[in-house]
Scaffold this active site. Structure first.
Site, PDB file in Angstrom:
ATOM      1  N   TYR A   1     -23.827   1.723  46.443  1.00  0.00           N
ATOM      2  CA  TYR A   1     -22.935   0.603  46.145  1.00  0.00           C
ATOM      3  C   TYR A   1     -23.151  -0.551  47.139  1.00  0.00           C
ATOM      4  CZ  TYR A   1     -18.938  -1.838  44.199  1.00  0.00           C
ATOM      5  OH  TYR A   1     -18.140  -2.769  43.574  1.00  0.00           O
TER       6      TYR A   1
ATOM      7  N   PRO B   1     -23.192  -3.842  34.059  1.00  0.00           N
ATOM      8  CA  PRO B   1     -22.513  -4.399  35.237  1.00  0.00           C
ATOM      9  C   PRO B   1     -21.760  -3.386  36.105  1.00  0.00           C
ATOM     10  CG  PRO B   1     -21.375  -5.045  33.223  1.00  0.00           C
ATOM     11  CD  PRO B   1     -22.636  -4.362  32.805  1.00  0.00           C
TER      12      PRO B   1
ATOM     13  N   TYR C   1     -12.202   0.978  39.853  1.00  0.00           N
ATOM     14  CA  TYR C   1     -13.007   1.379  38.685  1.00  0.00           C
ATOM     15  C   TYR C   1     -12.284   2.553  38.050  1.00  0.00           C
ATOM     16  CZ  TYR C   1     -17.051  -1.291  40.489  1.00  0.00           C
ATOM     17  OH  TYR C   1     -17.903  -2.275  40.924  1.00  0.00           O
TER      18      TYR C   1
ATOM     19  N   LYS D   1     -24.839  -4.676  40.276  1.00  0.00           N
ATOM     20  CA  LYS D   1     -26.185  -4.789  40.847  1.00  0.00           C
ATOM     21  C   LYS D   1     -27.006  -5.977  40.333  1.00  0.00           C
ATOM     22  CE  LYS D   1     -25.871  -1.497  43.637  1.00  0.00           C
ATOM     23  NZ  LYS D   1     -25.183  -2.115  44.766  1.00  0.00           N
TER      24      LYS D   1
ATOM     25  N   HIS E   1     -15.142  -6.467  51.752  1.00  0.00           N
ATOM     26  CA  HIS E   1     -14.549  -5.197  51.327  1.00  0.00           C
ATOM     27  C   HIS E   1     -15.289  -4.013  51.950  1.00  0.00           C
ATOM     28  CE1 HIS E   1     -12.264  -6.505  47.439  1.00  0.00           C
ATOM     29  NE2 HIS E   1     -12.046  -7.331  48.447  1.00  0.00           N
TER      30      HIS E   1
END
Ligand code: RFL
Ligand code: PHB
Length: 395
Positions: A389, A298, A206, A302, A77
């Site tokens: 990220y 979560p 998200y 990580k 991704h």
């Protein structure tokens, strides 16, 4: 009762991803390790957890010789989406970080690949070990003892690696005066559902919604993983599949809600959210790694990646030690903790930005909305988000 003696260089407590990856990296370097695990192998594989691997974790799995299926089946991704105010906004990780990406490949599969490789190399893992105890790690001859099938076992070793997760025995074996812990518990949980349905989008979503956070993730092109923020009082049994899908749909933008494909859940569970760090991470000949030393909420994925980074530092320190550099292990804790705290900060920030907090009030909601607007419209803010990220480097 009969007694069995074992001798190894590194006794690893816990056969989750941390313990198995450490075992694989040490084996590659010619260092012996014996893993003791409280649960059965099937039980370990039944836990559905993380789904996103940073490039540094992918590189480590390659270095451990277990990357083949991941590269074949994993999904690369280059971005993810933030959903708020009824619309989605893409964070172009690849473009913002100079080409970095993440790999979507489940923790269950990582664990399975490590277990298969370990069995193929005939390396020892003792499952269903009861009453595991750690002894004498403040001296030069530490030991691990346990019981299995009515037999008492003792492992003499040079080092103990505490890879036994948040509820393990390793951290709990350290005298209270030698350890300091930092903790934040969040006033909500995540209800997760796994289903054999095509993911609603080819990238993760998200979502910040007035009803609470939602996340659309996946395990493959035909298997989805979804989460909704829930109350800590909620019980899984109270959530029918229909109730879950209805709630998820409400928290998505109209286009995603309309295209969501639903089906029976194949796993459903509630996880509490917590930030936790124990300092230091080494006590004489005992080194903690992964969830045994720290927990992140979560949001941002990580947890598993931090565990892998600890194991990278620990394997390096142990390889140095057996190579004659006995000072390197002294740096282990500080090296890990610097990266740990930065990931703690990111996970806490992303959690705070995306969830509905009971005490936030209308002002708090306005602050979240303004920050999300800034995040997706400022190149600097998007870049900082993307950089965290994809994962900070293992120095
Ligand atoms: P694990 O995976 O907990 O493995 C520890 C192992 O040690 C065993 N054990 C013992 N063995 C011997 N003696 C004892 N006394 C023992 N006590 C425990 C356990 O049975 C287990 O097999 O820790 P490890 O290896 O450090 O790996 C860390 C990751 O598992 C963890 O960071 C992530 O799964 C966290 N996490 C998530 N991370 C993400 O990046 N994305 C996610 O979506 C995500 N979801 C989650 C999660 C963790 C969860 N937990 C811990 C409840 C969802 C959940 C529900
Ligand atoms: C998951 O796929 O389980 C997942 C993905 C991203 C997260 C957390 C969990 O931030």
């Amino acid at each position: 009762m009969s007694l069995t003696h074992h001798r190894t260089q590194v006794a690893i407590v816990g056969a989750g991803p941390s313990g198995l990856l450490l075992g694989a990296l040490l084996h590659r370097a010619g260092i012996d390790a014996l893993i003791v695990e409280r649960q059965s192998a099937d039980y370990v594989l039944s836990r559905i957890r993380a789904g996103v691997l940073e490039q540094t974790t992918v590189d480590l799995l390659d270095a451990a010789g277990v990357g083949e299926r991941m590269h074949r089946e994993g999904l690369v991704h280059g971005g993810f989406e933030l959903c708020f105010g009824g619309a989605r906004h893409r964070i172009d990780m690849h473009g913002l970080t100079g080409g970095k990406q993440v790999m979507v490949y489940g923790q269950t599969e990582v664990t399975r690949d490590l277990m298969t490789a370990r069995a193929a190399a005939a390396l020892p893992t003792i499952y269903e070990a009861a009453d595991v105890r750690l002894h004498d790690f403040d001296g030069e001859h530490p030991r691990v003892t346990f019981r299995r099938d009515g037999v008492e076992h003792t492992i003499a070793c040079d080092f103990i690696a505490g890879c036994d997760g948040y509820h393990g025995i390793s951290r709990a074996s350290v005298p209270a005066g030698a350890i300091r812990t930092y903790e934040k518990v969040y006033p909500f949980g995540w209800l997760g559902v796994l289903s054999d349905t095509p993911p609603v989008s080819h990238e993760l979503i998200y979502s910040n919604h007035e009803r609470g956070f939602a996340l659309c993730s996946m395990r493959s092109p035909v298997r989805s993983r979804y989460y909704v923020q829930c109350s800590l009082e909620d019980k899984v049994e109270q959530w029918s599949d229909d109730a879950f899908w209805d709630e998820l749909r409400r928290r998505l933008d109209p286009a995603a809600a309309a295209s969501l494909v639903t089906g029976p859940s194949i796993e459903k569970s509630i996880a509490p959210l917590r930030s936790f760090v124990a300092e230091p991470m080494r006590f004489g000949r005992l080194c903690l790694a992964g969830d045994a030393a720290h927990i992140v909420p979560p949001t941002g994925a990580k947890g598993l990646n931090l565990a892998a980074a600890d194991v990278a530092y620990l394997s390096r320190a142990l390889i140095d030690w057996y190579g004659g550099d006995r000072a390197s292990i002294d740096q282990y804790s500080a090296r890990c903790l610097r990266r740990v705290w930065r990931a703690e900060r990111f996970s806490w920030w992303f959690t705070t930005l995306m969830h509905k907090f009971p005490d936030n009030g209308e002002f708090g909601q306005k602050m979240q909305a303004a920050e999300l607007d800034y995040l997706v419209s400022s190149h600097a803010a998007s870049t900082a988000m993307a950089e965290n990220y994809v994962g900070l480097p293992i120095a």
